[in-house]
Scaffold this active site. Sequence first.
Site, PDB file in Angstrom:
ATOM      1  N   CYS A 139      -0.264   8.922  -3.651  1.00 64.27           N
ATOM      2  CA  CYS A 139       1.117   8.804  -3.198  1.00 64.27           C
ATOM      3  C   CYS A 139       1.763  10.173  -3.307  1.00 64.27           C
ATOM      4  O   CYS A 139       1.369  10.985  -4.151  1.00 64.27           O
ATOM      5  CB  CYS A 139       1.868   7.785  -4.051  1.00 64.27           C
ATOM      6  SG  CYS A 139       3.595   7.530  -3.584  1.00 64.27           S
ATOM      7  N   TYR A 145      12.472   4.490  -5.428  1.00 64.61           N
ATOM      8  CA  TYR A 145      12.218   3.077  -5.155  1.00 64.61           C
ATOM      9  C   TYR A 145      12.854   2.165  -6.196  1.00 64.61           C
ATOM     10  O   TYR A 145      12.990   0.961  -5.974  1.00 64.61           O
ATOM     11  CB  TYR A 145      10.710   2.804  -5.082  1.00 64.61           C
ATOM     12  CG  TYR A 145      10.075   3.355  -3.838  1.00 64.61           C
ATOM     13  CD1 TYR A 145      10.028   2.608  -2.667  1.00 64.61           C
ATOM     14  CD2 TYR A 145       9.537   4.634  -3.821  1.00 64.61           C
ATOM     15  CE1 TYR A 145       9.460   3.116  -1.513  1.00 64.61           C
ATOM     16  CE2 TYR A 145       8.962   5.154  -2.671  1.00 64.61           C
ATOM     17  CZ  TYR A 145       8.928   4.392  -1.523  1.00 64.61           C
ATOM     18  OH  TYR A 145       8.370   4.899  -0.383  1.00 64.61           O
TER      19      TYR A 145
END
Length: 428
Positions: free
Chosen positions: A166, A250
């Site tokens: 990621c 997030y």
Amino acid sequence: MSLKLAVVGGGSTYTPELVDGLARLRDTLPIAELVLIDPAVERLELIGALARRIFARQGHGAAVTTTLDLAAGVEGADAVLLQLRVGGQAARNEDETWPLECGCIGQETTGAGGLAKALRTVPVVLDIAEQVRRTSPDAWIVDFTNPVGIVTRALQSAGHRAVGLCNVAIGFQRKFAAHLGVAPELVRLDHVGLNHLTWERGVTLLDAPGAAGGREVLPELLDGFGPLIAEDLRLPLPLIRRLGVVPSYYLRYFYQHDAVVEELRTKGSRAAEVAEIERQLLALYADPTLDRKPDLLARRGGAFYSEAAVQLIGALLGTGSGTDVQVVNTRNDGVLPFLPDDAVIEVPAEVDARGVRPLPQRPVEPLYAGLIAAVTAYERLALEAALRGGRDRVFDALLAHPLVGQLDLADRLTDQLLAHNHAHLSWA
């Protein structure tokens, strides 16, 4: 060393970012062949031609080939990078839309939309991985396909040589380095959690790249650059100061769920925005004089993706500078003792030609550990639903998710998910 890198989803508009990194960082990962694999033939040829021009401009001698044939593309590969999107931006748009009708976050990697993406993606990725195992059993599979944690867990549970990647951690590293006015290689993160559910609990400024020790500078960053960090995360500065850590952006979906739902209802889906950016990018890519990644690509997302991928694959294939410490998604194996061993966590790890070894972590504070444990339980149920199908398994996963967790809501979301993904689920 003659290395072959295969990219499944090579027709993605992301790919020129990767190609640019491969060209610039060829000393770290000296590939001889880059194979782009994708069923979208027109996009694939556009991206392949641009890749050749980028390599030529930077004097890189690797061959770039394109193919629709997965078996031929991955045969003999040393590493296979997965960056596919089952259902394309149309499916993403639905993932980001129908949950809002139920008062829930519409997002492609978490909540009900993230589950829908996992259900579509896991079977396809496992089929790809089996083809890799047949033709290139020693190849590393590097997953950049979201939801990375669930997909990587599926790959590792099936016995594949896989690791998840990621760009969140490398993005923080680069931003913190810019704030401090130092080279990124001098910044090391105390990064812990799950994919898209992480916190930076510390930031160490090293005396030299790879050096031991160093100085903790997170308080300094929060004091000097707190407003900029908060603005970037779109989280309240008092919360960040109260926590004393830097959450992944997030975490907005958890810490400010209802406010974000209202925001998304007003502004529309990110998928629609990305689709327009992709339309413009493809028009630029068609220009035969373009031989570099365009500035517009920065708005597509995936910042520093190429640097992260090159560093990781170079370390795994032994072409880098030996053992490297990188943030990856990999098997827990007791590193976070409150999680099962087969959970996939996102933490710093030693990476080299022997594999991936997550580094020991100090105890995780209850405020974070509780959420990590809850989302891990959801991810296990999501994987079961992806592997075995069935409405009840989808419902169980939604009921377990901290952003859902209510009987009637899980029931409505289950019906919506199945209705919107019927074409992609063989059992639905």
